[in-house]
Design a protein around this motif. Sequence first.
Motif, short mmCIF file in Angstrom:
data_model
loop_
_atom_site.label_atom_id
_atom_site.label_comp_id
_atom_site.label_asym_id
_atom_site.label_seq_id
_atom_site.Cartn_x
_atom_site.Cartn_y
_atom_site.Cartn_z
N SER A 1 5.17 -12.10 -30.36
CA SER A 1 5.48 -12.73 -31.65
C SER A 1 4.23 -13.42 -32.18
N TYR A 2 4.10 -13.47 -33.52
CA TYR A 2 2.92 -14.12 -34.09
C TYR A 2 3.25 -14.76 -35.43
N ASN A 3 2.44 -15.76 -35.77
CA ASN A 3 2.59 -16.47 -37.03
C ASN A 3 1.83 -15.70 -38.12
N LEU B 1 -2.43 -15.71 -39.15
CA LEU B 1 -3.29 -14.53 -39.07
C LEU B 1 -3.90 -14.20 -40.43
N ALA C 1 -3.10 -7.72 -36.93
CA ALA C 1 -2.34 -7.65 -35.69
C ALA C 1 -3.08 -6.74 -34.70
N LEU D 1 -2.59 -18.77 -27.84
CA LEU D 1 -1.48 -18.14 -27.13
C LEU D 1 -0.67 -19.23 -26.45
N ALA E 1 -0.18 -19.49 -32.81
CA ALA E 1 -0.58 -18.22 -33.42
C ALA E 1 0.18 -17.06 -32.77
N PHE E 2 0.12 -16.96 -31.44
CA PHE E 2 0.79 -15.88 -30.70
C PHE E 2 1.63 -16.47 -29.57
#
Length: 425
Positions: A153-155, A159, A166, A191, A273-274
């Motif tokens: 999952s990421y914001n 990014l 990605a 992370l 972020a991740f």
Amino acid sequence: MKKLFSMFLFVIAFTVITAGCSRAGSNESASNETKNDGKVNLSLFLTLGNEGEKKAIEGLVEKFEEENPTIDIQVNLPGAGYEDMLRVKMAANDMPDLFDTHGWSQLRYGEYVADQKDMDWVQHLDPALDQILKDKDGKVYAFPINQAKDGISYNVNILEKYGIKAPKTLDEFMTALETVKEKSKGEVTPLWIPGGENGNIAQIFDELATPLLITDEENSYGDQLLDGSFDWSKYTPLPEKIKEMQEKGLINEDVLTAKPQQATELMAQDKIAFTFVAGSLGPDATELNPEVKVGTMPVPAIHEGDKQSWIGGERYTIALWKDTKHPEEAKAFIEFMAQPENVEIMAKATSAPDPLTNVDAENYFSEFYKEYEDIKVEPYFDRVYLPSGMWAVMSTTGQELLSGALTPEQLSKKMGEEYTRLRSQ
């Protein structure tokens, strides 16, 4: 007189307790019986966890009972106690009529489930789930309520802010983490790992083991893992990379105490972020902060020339106990759950992809699943290649690595020793 009165109260109390126990016992044993009112009573055990999921399944059960007034479904959602309860039931060969195999349809529950291959819904099964829910003889082990596509999952906003695409490879992922650290000046965790519950550390090792050891043709060791001949030194690059992330300050400092519940608020505050945390993280964070958008991506490739992978396949399912006394009624409920409108309800409630080709359900992550729809879904590494009990080993060794108690080489050695021990049991 007082003595006689006390005895009278004791008799009343004993009668009430006995009657109460009798009622509880009749409810417990009613899972495979027909009630005195003529209704068929079926037990349904599921691992659905959050409130939205529970509300969705309870609503569908109520709808089914209205449409089938001669059938009564007892819904059981025991949460963390699910596996222990099912192990006891397996030992007694007294399974629920319908139950969730939660990723273990063949390896753990295979001998207890009836074949569903002749049911109507099977013709619409997403081919991505074939290797998970079917065996070489064509037996279908369970109906999938949804399907798992685990990755990272990421914001999305973070990014975009830092000009990061990605990542598709592990090298690109490392570069992205370093960019977040540098450009945010430490304000954003590149992370975030909730290692306070060490199973979340195992999740990362499990997902990354697939691209390290399985999917690349020149680095594929599936056969050796299955026959016991695998050289565990080939596993060392994975803990080395995790340790490198920690030493470079790319992982949250509180990795060994952070809890999964913190993820929603931190993501909503643009502090992450991740993360490998998935499930309802996206909709929950956006509910707290409508400006936040959470994306999901497949696990990055590790070896040059290899492709990304989704990890998962089977998540929530409904299997049919082979010895149920009411197979037709139980099958009727499964076919009801397989109706497109009901599949869509559960896909939305679980924020996961739908499992059938005749359904196109929209949920929070739909745009990302469509973006990566050509990416293959690989089964969970431990469920295919490791003996039972290795998940706990991955959890503890991963935690010891991050605490400094084990080096990457020592971690791989310990994994190999436990792998050999558990295979022999």
